[in-house]
Design a protein around this motif. Structure first.
Motif, PDB file in Angstrom:
ATOM      1  N   VAL A 265       0.844  -1.192   0.000  1.00 49.56           N
ATOM      2  CA  VAL A 265       0.000   0.000   0.000  1.00 49.56           C
ATOM      3  C   VAL A 265       0.883   1.248   0.000  1.00 49.56           C
ATOM      4  N   PRO A 266       0.719   2.164  -0.970  1.00 53.50           N
ATOM      5  CA  PRO A 266       1.521   3.395  -0.976  1.00 53.50           C
ATOM      6  C   PRO A 266       1.265   4.231   0.280  1.00 53.50           C
ATOM      7  N   GLU A 267       2.307   4.855   0.786  1.00 55.88           N
ATOM      8  CA  GLU A 267       2.143   5.721   1.944  1.00 55.88           C
ATOM      9  C   GLU A 267       1.384   6.981   1.543  1.00 55.88           C
ATOM     10  N   PRO A 268       0.544   7.515   2.442  1.00 53.52           N
ATOM     11  CA  PRO A 268      -0.183   8.751   2.116  1.00 53.52           C
ATOM     12  C   PRO A 268       0.778   9.928   2.002  1.00 53.52           C
ATOM     13  N   GLN A 269       0.486  10.850   1.092  1.00 52.91           N
ATOM     14  CA  GLN A 269       1.343  12.018   0.918  1.00 52.91           C
ATOM     15  C   GLN A 269       1.315  12.924   2.150  1.00 52.91           C
ATOM     16  N   ASP A 270       0.181  12.973   2.789  1.00 55.06           N
ATOM     17  CA  ASP A 270       0.039  13.775   4.007  1.00 55.06           C
ATOM     18  C   ASP A 270      -0.032  12.833   5.199  1.00 55.06           C
ATOM     19  N   PRO A 271       0.934  12.909   6.143  1.00 47.37           N
ATOM     20  CA  PRO A 271       0.911  12.002   7.299  1.00 47.37           C
ATOM     21  C   PRO A 271      -0.375  12.076   8.104  1.00 47.37           C
ATOM     22  N   ALA A 272      -1.113  13.180   7.979  1.00 42.97           N
ATOM     23  CA  ALA A 272      -2.363  13.316   8.727  1.00 42.97           C
ATOM     24  C   ALA A 272      -3.496  12.509   8.097  1.00 42.97           C
ATOM     25  N   GLU A 273      -3.303  12.114   6.838  1.00 37.36           N
ATOM     26  CA  GLU A 273      -4.348  11.356   6.158  1.00 37.36           C
ATOM     27  C   GLU A 273      -4.333   9.904   6.623  1.00 37.36           C
ATOM     28  N   PRO A 274      -5.451   9.201   6.510  1.00 36.35           N
ATOM     29  CA  PRO A 274      -5.466   7.778   6.870  1.00 36.35           C
ATOM     30  C   PRO A 274      -4.568   6.983   5.931  1.00 36.35           C
ATOM     31  N   TYR A 275      -4.027   5.883   6.455  1.00 34.86           N
ATOM     32  CA  TYR A 275      -3.126   5.043   5.666  1.00 34.86           C
ATOM     33  C   TYR A 275      -3.951   4.190   4.710  1.00 34.86           C
ATOM     34  N   ALA A 276      -4.401   4.805   3.663  1.00 36.70           N
ATOM     35  CA  ALA A 276      -5.225   4.123   2.665  1.00 36.70           C
ATOM     36  C   ALA A 276      -4.951   4.745   1.315  1.00 36.70           C
ATOM     37  N   SER A 277      -5.373   4.073   0.273  1.00 36.06           N
ATOM     38  CA  SER A 277      -5.085   4.550  -1.077  1.00 36.06           C
ATOM     39  C   SER A 277      -6.337   5.121  -1.722  1.00 36.06           C
ATOM     40  N   PRO A 278      -6.219   6.269  -2.377  1.00 35.01           N
ATOM     41  CA  PRO A 278      -7.350   6.769  -3.161  1.00 35.01           C
ATOM     42  C   PRO A 278      -7.558   5.884  -4.378  1.00 35.01           C
ATOM     43  N   PRO A 279      -8.718   5.946  -5.002  1.00 36.33           N
ATOM     44  CA  PRO A 279      -8.976   5.113  -6.184  1.00 36.33           C
ATOM     45  C   PRO A 279      -7.897   5.290  -7.247  1.00 36.33           C
ATOM     46  N   GLY A 280      -7.417   4.162  -7.755  1.00 40.62           N
ATOM     47  CA  GLY A 280      -6.418   4.177  -8.823  1.00 40.62           C
ATOM     48  C   GLY A 280      -4.988   4.286  -8.370  1.00 40.62           C
ATOM     49  N   ALA A 281      -4.732   4.532  -7.091  1.00 40.70           N
ATOM     50  CA  ALA A 281      -3.352   4.727  -6.628  1.00 40.70           C
ATOM     51  C   ALA A 281      -2.539   3.449  -6.724  1.00 40.70           C
ATOM     52  N   LEU A 282      -3.155   2.307  -6.388  1.00 36.31           N
ATOM     53  CA  LEU A 282      -2.423   1.040  -6.462  1.00 36.31           C
ATOM     54  C   LEU A 282      -2.017   0.730  -7.898  1.00 36.31           C
ATOM     55  N   ALA A 283      -2.960   0.900  -8.826  1.00 38.09           N
ATOM     56  CA  ALA A 283      -2.656   0.613 -10.230  1.00 38.09           C
ATOM     57  C   ALA A 283      -1.535   1.513 -10.739  1.00 38.09           C
ATOM     58  N   GLU A 284      -1.579   2.795 -10.380  1.00 38.47           N
ATOM     59  CA  GLU A 284      -0.520   3.716 -10.808  1.00 38.47           C
ATOM     60  C   GLU A 284       0.824   3.320 -10.221  1.00 38.47           C
ATOM     61  N   ALA A 285       0.825   2.899  -8.967  1.00 31.20           N
ATOM     62  CA  ALA A 285       2.075   2.491  -8.327  1.00 31.20           C
ATOM     63  C   ALA A 285       2.664   1.256  -8.997  1.00 31.20           C
ATOM     64  N   GLU A 286       1.805   0.313  -9.396  1.00 31.64           N
ATOM     65  CA  GLU A 286       2.301  -0.910 -10.037  1.00 31.64           C
ATOM     66  C   GLU A 286       2.812  -0.622 -11.446  1.00 31.64           C
ATOM     67  N   GLU A 287       2.176   0.280 -12.153  1.00 32.07           N
ATOM     68  CA  GLU A 287       2.678   0.679 -13.478  1.00 32.07           C
ATOM     69  C   GLU A 287       4.033   1.368 -13.347  1.00 32.07           C
ATOM     70  N   ARG A 288       4.180   2.188 -12.329  1.00 29.97           N
ATOM     71  CA  ARG A 288       5.446   2.866 -12.086  1.00 29.97           C
ATOM     72  C   ARG A 288       6.533   1.860 -11.709  1.00 29.97           C
ATOM     73  N   LEU A 289       6.168   0.861 -10.915  1.00 27.10           N
ATOM     74  CA  LEU A 289       7.132  -0.178 -10.527  1.00 27.10           C
ATOM     75  C   LEU A 289       7.691  -0.882 -11.765  1.00 27.10           C
ATOM     76  N   LEU A 290       6.815  -1.246 -12.697  1.00 31.59           N
ATOM     77  CA  LEU A 290       7.277  -1.934 -13.904  1.00 31.59           C
ATOM     78  C   LEU A 290       8.182  -1.032 -14.732  1.00 31.59           C
ATOM     79  N   ALA A 291       7.789   0.210 -14.915  1.00 27.82           N
ATOM     80  CA  ALA A 291       8.603   1.131 -15.711  1.00 27.82           C
ATOM     81  C   ALA A 291       9.987   1.310 -15.099  1.00 27.82           C
ATOM     82  N   GLU A 292      10.045   1.448 -13.773  1.00 24.88           N
ATOM     83  CA  GLU A 292      11.338   1.635 -13.117  1.00 24.88           C
ATOM     84  C   GLU A 292      12.190   0.372 -13.174  1.00 24.88           C
ATOM     85  N   ALA A 293      11.559  -0.800 -13.091  1.00 21.61           N
ATOM     86  CA  ALA A 293      12.308  -2.058 -13.144  1.00 21.61           C
ATOM     87  C   ALA A 293      12.930  -2.292 -14.520  1.00 21.61           C
ATOM     88  N   LEU A 294      12.327  -1.715 -15.558  1.00 23.24           N
ATOM     89  CA  LEU A 294      12.811  -1.925 -16.926  1.00 23.24           C
ATOM     90  C   LEU A 294      13.762  -0.833 -17.403  1.00 23.24           C
TER      91      LEU A 294
END
Length: 291
Positions: free
Chosen positions: A191-220
């Motif tokens: 789970v990506p960390e929230p940008q604001d520490p005051a926010e709950p430790y949860a992901s807004p819609p689409g954040a997980l998918a964006e993080a996984e796409e970024r992971l693949l791009a960086e790995a390649l």
């Protein structure tokens, strides 16, 4: 000559198919090919020479020499110009091939051999080597092709880095496309960390998918710079990794995976994804262990 490719043979049809693949791999690498048969009978103290009552061409030793000569001939016919040698090594197949892997750049085996139990999709030698080999292990199974892409499973883990490097070099030497598959679910994606520490430790819609796409791009990214001639087709799949890689492997020349990836249990030498591919992949599988 860059190095040596080793292939294990036991006289089975699966092993002869592995010999042909190994010969092509050696040619791609400008390497020598060593055809190895593990001869366990001397350790069991059984007669090796022809029986006095039988034909002079009988006996276990003669049988082994004959199957080794057939394998060497098959390799030479498949890849003319490759330096091919045959070797009979006393010992059990698992131990012999693991020792051979220490000086090889690739070990190739068939998915099943002469001693396999009926009903098993892959033999113990292939699974053992994938877990313990000191170099990448290519298990020849499914449909063997000389056309089609190379597929690699990417999970962003440090152990998987070597698998990605191996896959890029395979695609480059074969002059084919690399299909880089990253599969994820909400259960295995951190789970990506929230940008604001005051926010709950949860992901807004689409954040997980964006993080996984970024992971693949960086790995390649770094590998693309090292191999600019390789055409890469990145695929981010929302679903189980095993099913995604098995599906991507249909029509592929080769599927490459790391021995273990993220989320594996500490201490396991071979993860569930690599084991599943060894049993069910529709094309040959290369398992690459991390450093």
């Amino acid at each position: 000559m860059a190095g040596v490719v080793v292939v294990g043979v036991d006289g089975s049809a699966s092993a002869l198919a592995a010999v042909e693949t190994a010969a092509r791999e050696a040619r791609l690498r400008n390497a020598a090919l060593k055809v190895v048969h593990a001869f366990m009978w001397p350790a069991m103290h059984v007669p090796l020479d022809p029986s006095p009552l039988g034909p002079p061409e009988g006996g276990l030793r003669t049988m082994v020499e004959r199957l080794l000569a057939e394998a060497v001939e098959r390799a030479e016919d498949t890849a003319p110009g490759v330096e091919v040698t045959g070797s009979v090594v006393t010992g059990e197949a698992l131990t012999v091939l693991e020792a051979q892997s220490r000086a090889a750049e690739l070990v190739v085996v068939g998915s099943r051999g002469m001693g396999g139990f009926v009903g098993l999709m892959v033999g113990s030698t292939a699974v053992h080597l994938a877990a313990h080999g000191r170099c990448p292990v290519l298990v020849v199974r499914g449909d063997v092709r000389t056309e089609g892409p190379v597929v690699v499973g990417v999970d962003g883990s440090a152990p998987g880095e070597r698998a990605v490097d191996f896959a890029f070099r395979e695609a480059e030497s074969r002059g084919t496309t690399l299909v880089a598959v990253h599969a994820w679910t909400a259960w295995n994606a951190p789970v990506p960390e929230p940008q604001d520490p005051a926010e709950p430790y949860a992901s807004p819609p689409g954040a997980l998918a964006e993080a996984e796409e970024r992971l693949l791009a960086e790995a390649l990214a770094g590998h693309r710079e090292l191999h600019p001639g390789v055409v890469v087709e990145p695929r981010v799949v929302h679903g189980p990794t095993r099913e995604a890689l098995i599906e991507a492997g249909r029509g592929a020349q080769l599927t490459v995976v790391g021995a273990r990836g993220r989320g594996g249990f500490t201490g396991l030498l071979l993860g569930s994804v690599s084991q599943a591919l060894l049993h069910h992949a529709p094309s040959p599988v290369a398992v690459v262990r991390g450093g």
